[in-house]
Design an enzyme around this catalytic site. Structure first.
Site, PDB file in Angstrom:
ATOM      1  N   ASN A  31       0.867  -1.172   0.000  1.00 58.17           N
ATOM      2  CA  ASN A  31       0.000   0.000   0.000  1.00 58.17           C
ATOM      3  C   ASN A  31       0.908   1.227   0.000  1.00 58.17           C
ATOM      4  O   ASN A  31       1.446   1.603   1.035  1.00 58.17           O
ATOM      5  CB  ASN A  31      -0.897  -0.013   1.254  1.00 58.17           C
ATOM      6  CG  ASN A  31      -1.794   1.207   1.318  1.00 58.17           C
ATOM      7  OD1 ASN A  31      -1.855   2.003   0.382  1.00 58.17           O
ATOM      8  ND2 ASN A  31      -2.495   1.375   2.432  1.00 58.17           N
ATOM      9  N   TRP A  32       1.067   1.799  -1.185  1.00 59.27           N
ATOM     10  CA  TRP A  32       2.009   2.922  -1.319  1.00 59.27           C
ATOM     11  C   TRP A  32       1.414   4.238  -0.835  1.00 59.27           C
ATOM     12  O   TRP A  32       2.082   5.270  -0.849  1.00 59.27           O
ATOM     13  CB  TRP A  32       2.474   3.028  -2.770  1.00 59.27           C
ATOM     14  CG  TRP A  32       3.475   1.973  -3.153  1.00 59.27           C
ATOM     15  CD1 TRP A  32       4.287   1.293  -2.301  1.00 59.27           C
ATOM     16  CD2 TRP A  32       3.768   1.471  -4.470  1.00 59.27           C
ATOM     17  NE1 TRP A  32       5.076   0.407  -3.004  1.00 59.27           N
ATOM     18  CE2 TRP A  32       4.779   0.497  -4.341  1.00 59.27           C
ATOM     19  CE3 TRP A  32       3.280   1.761  -5.742  1.00 59.27           C
ATOM     20  CZ2 TRP A  32       5.299  -0.185  -5.427  1.00 59.27           C
ATOM     21  CZ3 TRP A  32       3.794   1.078  -6.825  1.00 59.27           C
ATOM     22  CH2 TRP A  32       4.797   0.119  -6.681  1.00 59.27           C
ATOM     23  N   LYS A  33       0.139   4.231  -0.487  1.00 58.97           N
ATOM     24  CA  LYS A  33      -0.540   5.426   0.033  1.00 58.97           C
ATOM     25  C   LYS A  33      -0.286   6.606  -0.911  1.00 58.97           C
ATOM     26  O   LYS A  33      -0.318   6.418  -2.125  1.00 58.97           O
ATOM     27  CB  LYS A  33      -0.100   5.673   1.479  1.00 58.97           C
ATOM     28  CG  LYS A  33      -0.292   4.420   2.348  1.00 58.97           C
ATOM     29  CD  LYS A  33      -0.108   4.646   3.820  1.00 58.97           C
ATOM     30  CE  LYS A  33      -0.312   3.333   4.570  1.00 58.97           C
ATOM     31  NZ  LYS A  33      -0.195   3.438   5.994  1.00 58.97           N
ATOM     32  N   HIS A 117      -9.538   1.501   4.944  1.00 61.16           N
ATOM     33  CA  HIS A 117      -8.269   1.720   5.652  1.00 61.16           C
ATOM     34  C   HIS A 117      -8.487   2.735   6.773  1.00 61.16           C
ATOM     35  O   HIS A 117      -9.263   3.681   6.618  1.00 61.16           O
ATOM     36  CB  HIS A 117      -7.200   2.223   4.671  1.00 61.16           C
ATOM     37  CG  HIS A 117      -5.823   2.150   5.244  1.00 61.16           C
ATOM     38  ND1 HIS A 117      -5.359   3.067   6.160  1.00 61.16           N
ATOM     39  CD2 HIS A 117      -4.833   1.248   5.071  1.00 61.16           C
ATOM     40  CE1 HIS A 117      -4.127   2.729   6.510  1.00 61.16           C
ATOM     41  NE2 HIS A 117      -3.779   1.631   5.865  1.00 61.16           N
ATOM     42  N   GLU A 119      -6.795   5.128   7.739  1.00 62.11           N
ATOM     43  CA  GLU A 119      -6.503   6.522   7.374  1.00 62.11           C
ATOM     44  C   GLU A 119      -7.717   7.161   6.702  1.00 62.11           C
ATOM     45  O   GLU A 119      -7.972   8.356   6.874  1.00 62.11           O
ATOM     46  CB  GLU A 119      -5.255   6.567   6.475  1.00 62.11           C
ATOM     47  CG  GLU A 119      -3.993   6.342   7.301  1.00 62.11           C
ATOM     48  CD  GLU A 119      -2.869   5.631   6.567  1.00 62.11           C
ATOM     49  OE1 GLU A 119      -2.924   5.511   5.336  1.00 62.11           O
ATOM     50  OE2 GLU A 119      -1.920   5.197   7.255  1.00 62.11           O
ATOM     51  N   GLU A 189      -5.152  -4.459  11.002  1.00 61.65           N
ATOM     52  CA  GLU A 189      -4.154  -3.399  11.124  1.00 61.65           C
ATOM     53  C   GLU A 189      -4.414  -2.603  12.403  1.00 61.65           C
ATOM     54  O   GLU A 189      -5.253  -1.678  12.403  1.00 61.65           O
ATOM     55  CB  GLU A 189      -4.247  -2.445   9.929  1.00 61.65           C
ATOM     56  CG  GLU A 189      -3.904  -3.058   8.600  1.00 61.65           C
ATOM     57  CD  GLU A 189      -3.325  -2.032   7.619  1.00 61.65           C
ATOM     58  OE1 GLU A 189      -2.242  -2.270   7.108  1.00 61.65           O
ATOM     59  OE2 GLU A 189      -3.966  -0.985   7.407  1.00 61.65           O
ATOM     60  N   GLY A 195       2.768   2.758  10.770  1.00 56.07           N
ATOM     61  CA  GLY A 195       3.774   3.799  10.573  1.00 56.07           C
ATOM     62  C   GLY A 195       4.553   4.174  11.823  1.00 56.07           C
ATOM     63  O   GLY A 195       5.236   5.196  11.848  1.00 56.07           O
ATOM     64  N   SER A 236       3.428  -1.692  10.512  1.00 55.74           N
ATOM     65  CA  SER A 236       4.880  -1.795  10.698  1.00 55.74           C
ATOM     66  C   SER A 236       5.427  -3.188  10.388  1.00 55.74           C
ATOM     67  O   SER A 236       6.447  -3.586  10.947  1.00 55.74           O
ATOM     68  CB  SER A 236       5.285  -1.345  12.103  1.00 55.74           C
ATOM     69  OG  SER A 236       4.964   0.023  12.278  1.00 55.74           O
ATOM     70  N   GLY A 257       2.967  -0.952   4.384  1.00 54.44           N
ATOM     71  CA  GLY A 257       3.067   0.470   4.037  1.00 54.44           C
ATOM     72  C   GLY A 257       4.530   0.872   3.872  1.00 54.44           C
ATOM     73  O   GLY A 257       5.139   0.666   2.818  1.00 54.44           O
TER      74      GLY A 257
HETATM   75  P1  13P Z   1       3.018   0.711   7.796  1.00 54.78           P
HETATM   76  O1  13P Z   1       3.566  -0.560   7.212  1.00 54.78           O
HETATM   77  O2  13P Z   1       3.762   1.924   7.365  1.00 54.78           O
HETATM   78  O3  13P Z   1       2.838   0.602   9.258  1.00 54.78           O
HETATM   79  O4  13P Z   1       1.554   0.884   7.162  1.00 54.78           O
HETATM   80  C1  13P Z   1       0.673  -0.167   7.270  1.00 54.78           C
HETATM   81  C2  13P Z   1      -0.523   0.168   6.497  1.00 54.78           C
HETATM   82  O5  13P Z   1      -1.262   1.077   6.839  1.00 54.78           O
HETATM   83  C3  13P Z   1      -0.779  -0.614   5.284  1.00 54.78           C
HETATM   84  O6  13P Z   1      -2.049  -0.397   4.813  1.00 54.78           O
END
Ligand code: 13P
Length: 274
Positions: A31-33, A117, A119, A189, A195, A236, A257
């Protein structure tokens, strides 16, 4: 005007998307966001495509920004790496500024779509009701949703994790009758692990995986819940810790991520999961 309503079973039955043996495969999703420029997307997709060791035991999926879906899709054509989107809207067409329909995503070559998600729940006010509509639309278009659920740190400390997950799943999956040829991925998650470099302890993750599995068994016939739903971990997850999770009974892969933003790190997870 005559409108033909095609049953969902026919649509997905006719589609190029079949269950195949994918359910037995692990799945690692990047997930490159909103982190990469158009050019960086291309470099990452090329590097990952070249670096992934082809295996029958796992799927690798890249989820770029909407604006790079087409270009990344071109790079991934005829490769073993699949395309996914970071979100989808619940309708096929209409006056929905800034949104993208599952139908369009499918036409662009997507097979997976991340839905719900944290976010999006937090920054954009996405509710379980909206997520439910999105899941239905994604399934109706023959795509595979990757539904995200997870608790905050306060909820974990208050020992409410299982309840939070139960509530999210109950609302998000409400009224969804999974068909034989449909698949769902559920990503656990923990919000506080995203993150932050912190992960949940593997035994705590396994406990939540069990809650998720039980919820799907309560919702759908047991065989279907076991055969059509994969449960993965996100938060993470990286090249140093994935091994602690992948050996868990219910862990079918990762939603990655930060560690997916360096091709080398992401490839270490992909090629290590076999
Ligand atoms: P991180 O791997 O940066 O913690 O992000 C996880 C995430 O939100 C994947 O969708």
């Amino acid at each position: 005007m005559i409108v033909f309503l095609i049953p969902r079973a026919w649509l997905t039955g006719l589609s190029i998307i079949t269950n195949g043996n994918d359910m037995n495969k692990k799945i690692i999703i990047a997930n490159w966001k909103m982190n990469l420029s158009p050019q960086e997307h291309l470099v990452m997709a090329e590097t990952i495509k070249k670096g992934v060791v082809v295996s029958d035991n796992r799927e690798v999926v890249l989820c770029p920004s909407f604006t790079s879906l087409s270009a990344v899709g071109e790079v991934l054509k005829r490769s073993s790496v699949q395309l996914g989107a970071q979100d989808a809207f619940w309708d096929e067409v209409g006056a929905y500024t800034g949104e993208e329909s599952p139908k369009t995503l499918r036409e662009l070559g997507c097979r997976y779509v991340i839905i719900g998600h944290s976010e999006r729940r937090n920054f954009l006010g996405e509710t379980d009701q909206m997520i439910n509509k999105k899941l239905k639309a994604v399934l109706a278009s023959g795509l595979r949703p990757v539904l995200c659920v997870g608790e905050t740190l306060e909820e974990r400390q208050a020992k409410k994790t299982d309840l939070v997950i139960f509530n999210q799943l109950t609302k998000d999956l409400f009224g969804i009758h999974l068909l034989d040829n449909e698949q769902v991925v559920i990503a656990y998650e923990p919000i506080w692990a995203i993150g932050t470099g912190q992960t949940v302890m593997p035994d705590q993750a396994e406990q939540v995986f069990r809650v998720i599995r039980q919820n799907t068994i309560d919702l759908w016939p047991k065989l279907m819940a076991n055969n059509n739903v994969r449960i993965i971990y996100g938060g993470s997850a990286n090249e140093n810790n994935y091994n602690n999770f992948i050996k868990l009974e219910h862990c079918a892969g990762f939603l990655v991520g930060t560690a997916s933003l360096k091709a080398e790190n992401f490839l270490a997870i992909c090629n290590g999961v076999n």
